[in-house]
Design a protein around this motif. Sequence first.
Motif, short mmCIF file in Angstrom:
data_model
loop_
_atom_site.label_atom_id
_atom_site.label_comp_id
_atom_site.label_asym_id
_atom_site.label_seq_id
_atom_site.Cartn_x
_atom_site.Cartn_y
_atom_site.Cartn_z
N PRO A 73 6.47 2.54 0.29
CA PRO A 73 5.03 2.53 0.11
C PRO A 73 4.38 3.73 0.79
CG PRO A 73 5.73 0.77 1.59
CD PRO A 73 6.96 1.44 1.09
N LYS A 75 0.22 5.54 1.66
CA LYS A 75 -1.09 5.05 2.08
C LYS A 75 -1.92 4.52 0.91
CE LYS A 75 -3.19 9.66 2.07
NZ LYS A 75 -3.88 10.64 2.87
N ASP A 76 -1.47 4.75 -0.32
CA ASP A 76 -2.15 4.26 -1.51
C ASP A 76 -1.32 3.12 -2.11
OD1 ASP A 76 -3.65 3.89 -3.79
OD2 ASP A 76 -3.00 5.74 -4.75
N VAL A 77 -1.95 1.99 -2.41
CA VAL A 77 -1.23 0.84 -2.96
C VAL A 77 -0.73 1.09 -4.38
CG1 VAL A 77 -2.43 -0.83 -1.51
CG2 VAL A 77 -3.36 -0.26 -3.75
N ASN A 78 -1.26 2.08 -5.06
CA ASN A 78 -0.86 2.37 -6.44
C ASN A 78 0.32 3.33 -6.54
OD1 ASN A 78 -2.96 0.80 -7.56
ND2 ASN A 78 -4.38 2.46 -7.17
N GLU A 90 -11.07 1.07 -9.71
CA GLU A 90 -11.43 1.38 -8.33
C GLU A 90 -12.65 2.30 -8.28
OE1 GLU A 90 -6.99 1.11 -6.28
OE2 GLU A 90 -7.79 3.05 -6.88
N LYS A 125 2.65 2.25 -9.35
CA LYS A 125 2.71 0.79 -9.37
C LYS A 125 1.27 0.32 -9.50
CE LYS A 125 3.66 -3.08 -6.48
NZ LYS A 125 2.52 -3.19 -5.58
#
Length: 170
Positions: A29, A31-34, A53, A168
């Motif tokens: 992962p 720092k961005d969840v995508n 977003e 993701k």
Amino acid sequence: MKRTLLTIAFLMPLFVAAQEVKKHHQPQPTKDVNILDVTSNRTTAVVYNTPKELQALVKKDAFAKKWNEAMKKEELAKVPAGGVLQFDISRYTAASADAKLFTILVLDPSGAEKMRTKLEGVVTPAIVAGVSGFKTSGKLVLAQPLKTGDFVCVLDEKENKRYEFLVKND
């Protein structure tokens, strides 16, 4: 036959150097969840802001700044249909951080190329792994949203490396 062998012998070190970046067994992962980092690196960061977003940010600003409906609709119309990719690329020298050296490549899950473009950005001083260095930041507006399984690759022409990031988006 000699020419073929010489060509292979000449091109082999170039191929090995291009594949020098190590890959994680499992994408890590960021720092961005995508975005998930496929290659182990600490100097290249990618952030993907999805259209949802961006729309949520506009609605939040509209509420905080008390915009009227017309102004809110106008700002929502400016949100790109595909979202925005942001890049922060840190290097130790200004010449290595030059934006002209980086190509952004977007691949679908099968490996077919969806988009290829040069990064446009400005080199600024920054701290890189605790040492003073330089950073290039850039933004890429997308026409279509990225889907889960797509890859974003940053090709570094100076170091001859390829940094991969997995999208993701769920």
